[in-house]
Motif scaffolding. Structure first.
Motif, PDB file in Angstrom:
ATOM      1  N   ALA A 198      -1.971 -46.275   6.792  1.00  0.00           N
ATOM      2  CA  ALA A 198      -2.833 -46.679   5.667  1.00  0.00           C
ATOM      3  C   ALA A 198      -3.916 -45.643   5.405  1.00  0.00           C
ATOM      4  CB  ALA A 198      -3.470 -48.032   5.955  1.00  0.00           C
ATOM      5  N   ILE A 199      -4.445 -45.676   4.190  1.00  0.00           N
ATOM      6  CA  ILE A 199      -5.565 -44.822   3.795  1.00  0.00           C
ATOM      7  C   ILE A 199      -6.851 -45.632   3.929  1.00  0.00           C
ATOM      8  CG2 ILE A 199      -6.658 -43.634   1.834  1.00  0.00           C
ATOM      9  CD1 ILE A 199      -3.791 -43.148   0.761  1.00  0.00           C
ATOM     10  N   LEU A 200      -7.850 -45.064   4.590  1.00  0.00           N
ATOM     11  CA  LEU A 200      -9.168 -45.697   4.651  1.00  0.00           C
ATOM     12  C   LEU A 200      -9.936 -45.361   3.382  1.00  0.00           C
ATOM     13  CD1 LEU A 200     -10.243 -45.077   8.358  1.00  0.00           C
ATOM     14  CD2 LEU A 200      -9.988 -47.306   7.255  1.00  0.00           C
ATOM     15  N   SER A 201     -10.619 -46.352   2.816  1.00  0.00           N
ATOM     16  CA  SER A 201     -11.314 -46.179   1.543  1.00  0.00           C
ATOM     17  C   SER A 201     -12.781 -46.583   1.653  1.00  0.00           C
ATOM     18  CB  SER A 201     -10.628 -47.030   0.468  1.00  0.00           C
ATOM     19  OG  SER A 201     -11.254 -46.863  -0.786  1.00  0.00           O
ATOM     20  N   CYS A 202     -13.636 -45.805   0.998  1.00  0.00           N
ATOM     21  CA  CYS A 202     -15.075 -46.100   0.947  1.00  0.00           C
ATOM     22  C   CYS A 202     -15.393 -46.848  -0.350  1.00  0.00           C
ATOM     23  CB  CYS A 202     -15.896 -44.809   0.936  1.00  0.00           C
ATOM     24  SG  CYS A 202     -15.498 -43.635   2.229  1.00  0.00           S
ATOM     25  N   HIS A 203     -16.135 -47.928  -0.230  1.00  0.00           N
ATOM     26  CA  HIS A 203     -16.619 -48.647  -1.412  1.00  0.00           C
ATOM     27  C   HIS A 203     -18.078 -48.996  -1.128  1.00  0.00           C
ATOM     28  CE1 HIS A 203     -16.019 -51.480  -4.949  1.00  0.00           C
ATOM     29  NE2 HIS A 203     -17.194 -51.843  -4.468  1.00  0.00           N
ATOM     30  N   CYS A 204     -18.979 -48.160  -1.622  1.00  0.00           N
ATOM     31  CA  CYS A 204     -20.390 -48.278  -1.242  1.00  0.00           C
ATOM     32  C   CYS A 204     -21.276 -48.680  -2.420  1.00  0.00           C
ATOM     33  CB  CYS A 204     -20.887 -46.964  -0.654  1.00  0.00           C
ATOM     34  SG  CYS A 204     -19.973 -46.492   0.841  1.00  0.00           S
ATOM     35  N   HIS A 205     -22.205 -49.573  -2.138  1.00  0.00           N
ATOM     36  CA  HIS A 205     -23.181 -49.997  -3.138  1.00  0.00           C
ATOM     37  C   HIS A 205     -24.516 -49.308  -2.896  1.00  0.00           C
ATOM     38  CE1 HIS A 205     -21.103 -53.111  -5.567  1.00  0.00           C
ATOM     39  NE2 HIS A 205     -20.244 -52.995  -4.562  1.00  0.00           N
ATOM     40  N   ASN A 206     -25.353 -49.298  -3.924  1.00  0.00           N
ATOM     41  CA  ASN A 206     -26.521 -48.417  -3.941  1.00  0.00           C
ATOM     42  C   ASN A 206     -27.853 -49.148  -3.772  1.00  0.00           C
ATOM     43  OD1 ASN A 206     -27.126 -45.631  -4.090  1.00  0.00           O
ATOM     44  ND2 ASN A 206     -27.989 -45.918  -6.141  1.00  0.00           N
ATOM     45  N   ASP A 207     -27.847 -50.300  -3.114  1.00  0.00           N
ATOM     46  CA  ASP A 207     -29.067 -51.103  -2.993  1.00  0.00           C
ATOM     47  C   ASP A 207     -30.227 -50.332  -2.352  1.00  0.00           C
ATOM     48  OD1 ASP A 207     -28.099 -54.298  -3.404  1.00  0.00           O
ATOM     49  OD2 ASP A 207     -26.557 -52.843  -2.900  1.00  0.00           O
ATOM     50  N   LEU A 208     -29.929 -49.439  -1.430  1.00  0.00           N
ATOM     51  CA  LEU A 208     -30.964 -48.616  -0.794  1.00  0.00           C
ATOM     52  C   LEU A 208     -30.861 -47.148  -1.216  1.00  0.00           C
ATOM     53  CD1 LEU A 208     -30.938 -50.135   2.817  1.00  0.00           C
ATOM     54  CD2 LEU A 208     -32.665 -50.461   1.038  1.00  0.00           C
ATOM     55  N   GLY A 209     -30.109 -46.887  -2.284  1.00  0.00           N
ATOM     56  CA  GLY A 209     -29.985 -45.517  -2.784  1.00  0.00           C
ATOM     57  C   GLY A 209     -29.106 -44.630  -1.927  1.00  0.00           C
ATOM     58  N   LEU A 210     -28.211 -45.222  -1.118  1.00  0.00           N
ATOM     59  CA  LEU A 210     -27.421 -44.445  -0.163  1.00  0.00           C
ATOM     60  C   LEU A 210     -25.921 -44.440  -0.449  1.00  0.00           C
ATOM     61  CD1 LEU A 210     -29.237 -45.608   3.103  1.00  0.00           C
ATOM     62  CD2 LEU A 210     -29.413 -43.363   2.011  1.00  0.00           C
ATOM     63  N   ALA A 211     -25.519 -44.950  -1.591  1.00  0.00           N
ATOM     64  CA  ALA A 211     -24.088 -45.085  -1.875  1.00  0.00           C
ATOM     65  C   ALA A 211     -23.349 -43.747  -1.816  1.00  0.00           C
ATOM     66  CB  ALA A 211     -23.879 -45.742  -3.239  1.00  0.00           C
ATOM     67  N   THR A 212     -23.893 -42.734  -2.448  1.00  0.00           N
ATOM     68  CA  THR A 212     -23.229 -41.426  -2.447  1.00  0.00           C
ATOM     69  C   THR A 212     -23.198 -40.828  -1.049  1.00  0.00           C
ATOM     70  OG1 THR A 212     -23.718 -40.931  -4.773  1.00  0.00           O
ATOM     71  CG2 THR A 212     -23.393 -39.051  -3.297  1.00  0.00           C
ATOM     72  N   ALA A 213     -24.327 -40.873  -0.355  1.00  0.00           N
ATOM     73  CA  ALA A 213     -24.398 -40.318   1.004  1.00  0.00           C
ATOM     74  C   ALA A 213     -23.427 -41.031   1.938  1.00  0.00           C
ATOM     75  CB  ALA A 213     -25.819 -40.424   1.544  1.00  0.00           C
TER      76      ALA A 213
END
Length: 391
Positions: A198-213
């Motif tokens: 399987a492929i691991l996938s990132c799905h990040c939210h930006n509540d603390l401004g860290l989604a991209t990082a």
């Protein structure tokens, strides 16, 4: 080390559309979906088919339109959700069902009033049922960011055993620090039996401004898909911004990670999404904001005029912006004034520039920003004007 590809999963039309007041109709969704396909995204999450007839119809029409990307429909771990998604995706060239369930103790106790063993069974059953309709099944472990790693690994193993091809590890509340999220991916990569399937996938939210990082840390530690939206739009503080992660990977080639995105299309699709959704993009937004390539400080302007790379790590043309902007304000220096004056037809000598600059400062103190018409007025009311026109 050879370069490895990171899949770009765009959820602008699903998670991005969950912003209050930003409902798109099917026609608007089709326009954006076509541009996403041309942008080069690998997966387009077209909607949540069971949520409404309109969403169902949008997924149907997008499935018929898209030629290159996988088209994905979201579901809960509910048989009817999965069945409806399969119906909506039946005309897709490359269909994917995205199903899952909350895995944190908070979700298990308060959202489902359940226990871990029941959640494991529901996860297995959902993936198995989805697999009966399509080959490509993505499983999401909602609130994985706050799920302890040992139990999360058990959930991932169950999902793989049931046939999941992608494992989505969402930081649903935007809680994780980058080091924590990266360590979570590393743990799963090293401890989940069958993870190579399987492929691991990132799905990040930006509540603390860290989604991209967090997304970047995720792929550094083994994830090979990033779930993101144009302009970082999404519920609450938004999602990972597609344009940011794509350009980070492009600007840091030593990471040996790349994407299939045609970056010169980024600014255009950013504008398209902003206009259709009625969401104002903040001027200082990275990559696509109005000020991303604008310079108003005299020191910065002088450096950019001499060599763009002095203060810009990205060539504006690489993301579809025509050129850098030299913005004239009271903080601008002589070099910037001379540069902009030349653009509108005045090639000033050093002595002429000194006289015009004094007039410019007086003008700039009364106005926030100097435009081309102002430059004509500043020069034509200066003492040096007779010399300039006779030169």
């Amino acid at each position: 080390m050879s370069s490895q590809s990171v899949q770009i999963f765009d959820t602008t039309l699903r998670d991005g559309e969950q912003v209050p007041g930003c409902k798109l109709n099917t026609k608007q969704k089709l326009v954006i979906a076509e541009q996403l396909d041309q942008l080069g995204v690998n997966v387009i999450e077209a909607g949540f088919p069971v949520s409404s007839p309109g969403d169902f119809n949008s997924v149907v029409e997008i499935s018929r339109l898209v030629n290159n990307a996988t088209v994905c429909g979201l579901t809960r771990a509910v048989k009817n959700d999965i069945k409806v998604a399969a119906e909506a995706l039946q005309d897709a060239k490359y269909p994917r069902i995205h199903t899952g369930i909350g895995t944190s103790d908070s979700h298990i106790k308060h959202k489902f009033n359940s226990d871990r063993e029941t959640i494991l069974k529901r996860a297995y059953d959902a993936v198995t049922f989805a697999k009966s309709f399509v080959e490509d099944v993505e499983f999401y472990a909602e609130d994985a960011g706050r799920t302890d790693n040992e139990f999360l690994a058990r959930v991932c193993e169950i999902a793989i055993k049931a046939g999941a091809t992608v494992l989505n590890i969402p930081d649903t509340t935007g809680y994780c620090l980058p080091s924590e999220y990266g360590a979570k991916m590393k743990y799963l990569k090293e401890n989940v039996k069958g993870i190579e399937k399987a492929i691991l996938s990132c799905h990040c939210h930006n509540d603390l401004g860290l989604a991209t990082a967090n997304s970047i840390e995720g792929v550094i530690n083994g994830a090979r898909q990033i779930e993101c939206t144009i302009n970082g739009i999404g519920e609450r503080a938004g999602n990972t911004a597609l344009e940011e992660v794509v350009m980070i990977l492009k600007q840091h080639p030593y990471l040996n990670l790349d994407t299939s995105i045609k970056t010169e299309r980024l600014y255009g699709i950013s504008q398209l999404v902003s206009e259709n959704m009625g969401i104002y993009t903040q001027p200082n937004k990275a990559i696509v904001g109005a000020n991303a390539f604008a310079h108003s400080s005299g020191i910065h302007q002088d450096g950019v005029i001499k060599n763009r790379a002095t203060y810009e790590i990205i060539d504006p043309k690489d993301v579809g912006v025509t050129d850098s902007a030299i913005v004239l304000t009271a903080r601008s220096g002589r070099a910037a004034l001379a540069y902009r004056a030349k653009k509108v037809g005045y090639d000033l000598t050093k002595l002429q520039l000194d006289e015009v600059y004094a007039n410019f400062l007086n003008f700039a103190d009364r106005k926030k920003e100097i435009d081309d018409n102002d430059i004509h007025q500043i020069i034509e009311t200066s003492k040096a004007y007779r010399q300039i026109i006779s030169a």
